[in-house]
Scaffold this active site. Structure first.
Site, PDB file in Angstrom:
ATOM      1  N   HIS A 192      40.040  40.936  39.917  1.00 60.51           N
ATOM      2  CA  HIS A 192      39.218  39.581  40.101  1.00 60.51           C
ATOM      3  C   HIS A 192      38.907  39.493  41.686  1.00 60.51           C
ATOM      4  O   HIS A 192      37.967  38.791  42.174  1.00 60.51           O
ATOM      5  CB  HIS A 192      39.837  38.514  39.467  1.00 60.51           C
ATOM      6  CG  HIS A 192      39.227  37.066  39.674  1.00 60.51           C
ATOM      7  ND1 HIS A 192      39.766  36.294  40.416  1.00 60.51           N
ATOM      8  CD2 HIS A 192      37.894  36.785  39.445  1.00 60.51           C
ATOM      9  CE1 HIS A 192      39.032  35.152  40.540  1.00 60.51           C
ATOM     10  NE2 HIS A 192      37.844  35.470  39.687  1.00 60.51           N
ATOM     11  N   GLU A 226      36.496  41.465  43.087  1.00 56.70           N
ATOM     12  CA  GLU A 226      35.155  40.987  42.529  1.00 56.70           C
ATOM     13  C   GLU A 226      34.587  40.109  43.605  1.00 56.70           C
ATOM     14  O   GLU A 226      33.334  39.960  43.938  1.00 56.70           O
ATOM     15  CB  GLU A 226      35.212  40.441  41.212  1.00 56.70           C
ATOM     16  CG  GLU A 226      33.788  39.733  40.806  1.00 56.70           C
ATOM     17  CD  GLU A 226      34.187  38.513  39.893  1.00 56.70           C
ATOM     18  OE1 GLU A 226      33.846  37.644  40.470  1.00 56.70           O
ATOM     19  OE2 GLU A 226      34.852  38.445  39.016  1.00 56.70           O
ATOM     20  N   HIS A 227      35.174  39.055  44.152  1.00 56.38           N
ATOM     21  CA  HIS A 227      35.078  37.911  44.998  1.00 56.38           C
ATOM     22  C   HIS A 227      34.608  38.785  46.293  1.00 56.38           C
ATOM     23  O   HIS A 227      33.666  38.350  46.884  1.00 56.38           O
ATOM     24  CB  HIS A 227      36.202  37.090  45.231  1.00 56.38           C
ATOM     25  CG  HIS A 227      36.142  36.000  43.925  1.00 56.38           C
ATOM     26  ND1 HIS A 227      36.209  34.746  44.543  1.00 56.38           N
ATOM     27  CD2 HIS A 227      36.341  36.019  42.797  1.00 56.38           C
ATOM     28  CE1 HIS A 227      36.179  33.916  43.289  1.00 56.38           C
ATOM     29  NE2 HIS A 227      36.197  34.617  42.234  1.00 56.38           N
ATOM     30  N   GLU A 264      40.328  28.369  42.524  1.00 57.27           N
ATOM     31  CA  GLU A 264      39.928  28.617  41.017  1.00 57.27           C
ATOM     32  C   GLU A 264      40.916  28.701  39.836  1.00 57.27           C
ATOM     33  O   GLU A 264      40.475  28.163  38.914  1.00 57.27           O
ATOM     34  CB  GLU A 264      39.028  30.132  41.156  1.00 57.27           C
ATOM     35  CG  GLU A 264      38.432  30.480  39.733  1.00 57.27           C
ATOM     36  CD  GLU A 264      37.745  31.712  39.911  1.00 57.27           C
ATOM     37  OE1 GLU A 264      37.779  32.520  41.041  1.00 57.27           O
ATOM     38  OE2 GLU A 264      37.339  32.166  38.845  1.00 57.27           O
TER      39      GLU A 264
END
Lengths: 475, 449
Positions: free
Chosen positions: A89, A92-93, A169
């Site tokens: 993840h 992905e950022h 997040e």
């Protein structure tokens, strides 16, 4: 960042087209083979493959001069090494933080300036990047996406600030809300020794320790044309997309890919209960979670589980809502949810929100009772055929969308399904019989079957306030 | 078993729409005088119909029966005519018809989506729900409990808590301050008789607005309108609420909740959709904070400093109030810094014109992205309904495009100077922030118990 939810459930949840009645009848009777009609596909997708291994799916849709362009990598959180949860993840950022020809942040800014939207999400088994934009920008978005398939290079200071962003997040999505913390704990208890037990976003301590080196290692290992699926839906033809893709993605070199492995969930002998009491909780939630096969592991059983989900929880007249909410009045919601679009094990969740004053254990017992009733009394033919009809109507609605069909192909192919599994889903679902459904119910969900794997039972409860000390202390 | 027409399995490639207009909107009037806007699209056998009843929203709820309009929206699809709740829902479900009702502070609305093959029964069931809802005790009780459960569940959601306090403080003294979703006690006071009276008084032919998109022709729609809505009565339109001035500006309210972040909402007065500068304000806000990546708020606060996962600014359009709001969340220790960074961007937008690049990017996005939000029949019907509810002309989308195209950086700065005023902000924080000068504690959530 998303866990595959209802949309990722199944080829079932979002799909297909109505069957010709004659075909459904023929399946049931298993007869009249010589008259087998031509099978109709739902989406009529066109498929191609480049020499470097890139798979291409095109779903023409000429309603408006726009397209959705998605690249799905067949890698997700479940492919992380032990101890580096969240790296898929975080990567992905970082994919937005600078790549061949693009400065940090420029990817999305450029898409906006061209009138488009873009984003990305990470699942346990896939990571996807997408843009929706005017059709005349297809070549531009392809060039940008191809540029970050092998050419990612975020500056170090961007990695540091983005690490703070993912921790924010996690706080926002999970730590602020006991419902999310409960779901995370229950999932960890269910998938013992299996990577699906780790949250996609990662455990906080491990997230804070992520570095560019760890992301880069993951990127180099998994990101390449031979581990990707290009899905384009919208105002294009297959040939147009193929020609452009060949020009833009074609020169990328394939990477040596490791095998995709998932540690097995070992047999469970003890029954497990997850109980989270929190003083900020005012509405209780009870849940029973079962490991069941995914479509990739066992297509036949998965199809039966999809129909079971519809029978038990497909709306306000389905079995669970009708029994617990309408008739017994012990809960305000009740349902069953199947996660079947997974590369490895799937899971099934029975759940309810008890009314105040109801003992949570009694509500769990009422859920179990509905499973027992189904097994004991069977499934009336009319109830089954109505469920199958409804599921097939979903297919028509699925076509009333630009990005929806692209999503369906993306997660299906990334979790091991084939194009035909998607296109002919209505035929496969129509072939499910009452016996198939009863068999999987007994095998995986029957509360009286002591041979099956025990479920994990979960209680999210208001914290009991300890009784005030008695007015008069005992002498 | 129902016969499924062969039509459903054909994949006919229809030619792409004419592209000189954003949307080809047809205005339809039924023989009985009911009007609707229609966008035809026969590429998928689906029809979406959305309709609204002006003024029939939560603003009409009596103070001791907050949530009444919402409860009406929950119960109108729970049995009608001869069909009780389960029978009505079973027909919808068996025919894959999606019928639902909704309510906001200003208006009441309904949404129908059906496959073409089931349209006849879909329209009959909709007419039945509109004109002969039953409000049986069982579903009313069930929906009351479902709403109470929703409220109890929301009590763990800091975003919901923050929004509740913002509504209460920003709209103090006005009916908008009420909880349109009801409170745990007000829901107990709402029974079938209240629902019947609210329905009879406020759901009429003369406050109706209709929008349709999908597999239907103009002629067919004209006849359908009378079938679905012809049985509605003519009502005395509800008295409108008073216009509202934003309250408690300059104040900071804090609700204590032990979470790792502070939820931040800041609101100042906004701009009416009919104001000649409305589109310029949209351009300004695109640059400021509505666009996510690339917006100044995201760039400065998320991308440069890593202080949040998301920060957005957006306009609030209500009948009697217009606002401009910022929503974000940040780790507790950064709360004060977050608030001051937002105000810095406010001043920057007023003091310097936006760059030519920012202006061009905003224009391209605001004009070019519209078709992306119109890719399903439901999306299109939803837009047609909102334009009519706001009394926009049928060529609004073209007018909007022209206004945006002609915007200059000087125009945008003028509007920023007239509109933005951080001294007129009301701020609500949920969490355990420290060192917030002048913070007013909120002890108890208003209109929830």
């Amino acid at each position: 960042m998303q866990r595959p939810g209802r949309i990722a459930v199944s080829l079932a949840a979002a799909l297909l087209l109505a069957l010709p009645v004659s075909y459904a009848a023929a399946v049931k009777k298993e007869a009249v083979k010589e008259e087998a009609p031509v099978r109709q596909k739902i989406f009529n997708a066109e498929t191609f493959k480049l020499d470097n291994g890139l798979e291409i799916v095109v779903i023409p849709n000429h309603r408006a001069p726009v397209i959705t362009h998605m690249v799905w990598y067949k890698v997700g959180a479940a492919d992380e090494d032990h101890g580096v949860s969240g790296v898929a993840h975080f990567l992905e950022h970082l994919m937005f933080k600078g790549s061949e020809g693009l400065k940090p942040g420029e990817f999305s800014e450029k898409i906006r300036s061209l009138g488009g939207n873009d984003n990305a999400f990470t699942g346990q088994d896939y990571t996807a990047y997408y843009q929706s934009i005017s059709v005349d920008q297809l070549e531009t978005v392809m060039t940008m996406e191809a540029g970050r398939m092998r050419g990612l290079n975020p500056p170090p200071e961007q990695v540091v600030s983005e690490n703070k962003v993912i921790l924010e997040e996690r706080r926002q999505r999970t730590d602020n809300d006991p419902r999310a913390r409960f779901a995370e704990q229950l999932n960890a208890a269910l998938y013992i020794n299996h990577p699906y037990g780790n949250p996609i976003i990662g455990w906080a301590d491990e997230m804070a320790a992520l570095t560019w080196e760890k992301c880069k290692a993951f990127y180099d290992r998994w990101y390449g044309p031979n581990n990707a699926i290009l899905v384009v839906s919208g105002d294009v033809t297959g040939q147009q997309v193929y020609d452009l893709a060949k020009k833009i993605y074609g020169p990328l070199r394939p990477v040596p890919l490791p095998e995709r492995t998932r540690a097995a969930v070992p047999p469970l002998e003890a029954s497990v209960t997850v109980r989270l009491e929190d003083k900020t909780v005012h509405q209780a939630l009870v849940q029973k979670a079962f490991i069941v096969p995914s479509h990739h592991q066992n297509a036949k059983e998965s199809l039966a589980l999809q129909v079971l989900e519809e029978l038990m929880a497909g709306g306000p007249t389905s079995r669970l809502y009708k029994a617990l909410v309408v008739e017994q009045k012990i809960a305000t919601s009740a349902g069953l949810s199947y996660q079947g679009s997974m590369w490895s094990d799937g899971d099934m969740d029975l759940y309810a929100a008890p009314l105040p004053g109801q003992k949570p254990e009694d509500v769990i017992a009422a859920l179990d009772e509905q499973i027992r009733l189904l097994i004991k009394n069977g499934i009336p033919e009319a109830e089954l055929s109505e469920a199958l009809t409804r599921m097939q109507a979903e297919a028509v609605y699925a076509r009333d969308s630009l990005s929806g069909p692209a999503m369906i192909f993306g997660y299906s192919l990334a979790t091991g399904a084939t194009i035909d599994d998607v296109e002919y889903w209505p035929y496969n679902i129509a072939a499910v019989t009452a016996d198939d459904i009863l068999a999987v119910t007994k095998k995986y969900l029957d509360p009286d079957n002591t041979q099956k794997r025990p479920p994990v039972t979960g209680y999210l409860l208001p914290q009991e306030i300890p009784p005030a000390p008695a007015e008069k202390a005992a002498p | 078993m129902r016969v499924i027409p062969a039509l459903l399995i054909l994949f006919i490639a229809f030619p792409a729409h004419a592209r000189d207009k954003v949307l080809d909107i047809q205005q339809v009037t039924s023989p009985g005088g009911i009007k609707a806007w229609l966008v035809e699209d026969h590429s998928v056998p689906v029809i979406a119909m959305q309709f609204g009843f002006r003024g029939a929203g939560g603003a009409l709820d009596p103070a001791d029966k907050q949530g009444l309009s919402r409860m009406l929206s929950n119960t109108m699809d729970e049995g009608a005519g001869e069909l009780d709740s389960q029978a009505f829902q079973k027909e919808l479900r068996d025919l894959s018809i999606a019928l639902s009702f909704g309510s906001d502070r200003d208006d009441f609305s309904g949404s129908l989506k059906t496959l073409t093959q089931n349209k006849k029964r879909a329209f009959e069931l909709t007419a039945l729900a509109l004109t002969k809802p039953r409000f049986d005790e069982e579903p009313v009780q069930r929906m009351r409990e479902a709403n109470k459960s929703r409220i109890r569940s929301s009590l763990t959601d800091p975003d919901w808590i923050t929004a509740r306090i913002m509504n209460d403080r920003a709209f103090e003294g006005h009916v908008y301050a009420q909880n349109s979703g009801g409170s745990l006690s007000s829901l107990e006071r709402i029974g079938p008789e209240d629902l019947r009276a609210f329905h009879k008084n406020n759901i009429g032919k003369n406050n109706l607005v209709v929008a349709v998109a999908g597999d239907m022709t103009k002629e067919e729609l004209a006849a359908t309108l009378d079938q679905v809505f012809g049985g509605l009565p003519t009502i005395t339109p509800p008295a409108p609420a008073a216009d509202l001035t934003l309250q408690n500006t300059g104040k900071i309210f804090v609700f204590k909740k032990e979470i790792p972040q502070t939820i931040v909402e800041m609101m100042q007065p906004g701009i009416d959709r009919h104001h000649p500068d409305y589109q310029l304000a949209q351009v300004m806000n695109f640059v400021l904070g509505s666009s996510g990546f690339g917006s100044r708020l995201t760039q400065e606060i998320r991308e440069k400093r890593g202080l949040t996962y998301g920060i957005y600014s957006y306009f609030i359009d209500m009948k009697h109030f217009d606002g401009l709001q910022v929503s974000t969340s940040t780790e507790t220790k950064n709360t004060a810094e977050m608030i001051s960074l937002v105000k810095v961007e406010w001043e920057k937008m007023k003091n310097e014109p936006i760059s030519e690049q920012e202006l061009q990017d905003a224009k391209s996005y605001l004009i070019g992205s519209l078709p992306l939000s119109l890719t399903s029949t439901g999306d299109i019907a939803g837009l047609l309904l909102s334009l009519q509810m706001d009394d926009m002309p049928v060529d609004y989308l073209e007018q909007r495009e022209n206004r945006i195209k002609n915007a200059t950086a000087a125009d945008v700065q003028r509007v920023a100077r007239e509109l933005l005023d951080s001294s007129k902000m009301i701020t609500v924080l949920t969490g355990i922030p420290e060192n917030i000068p002048g913070a007013v504690p909120i002890e108890k959530l208003p209109n929830v118990e």
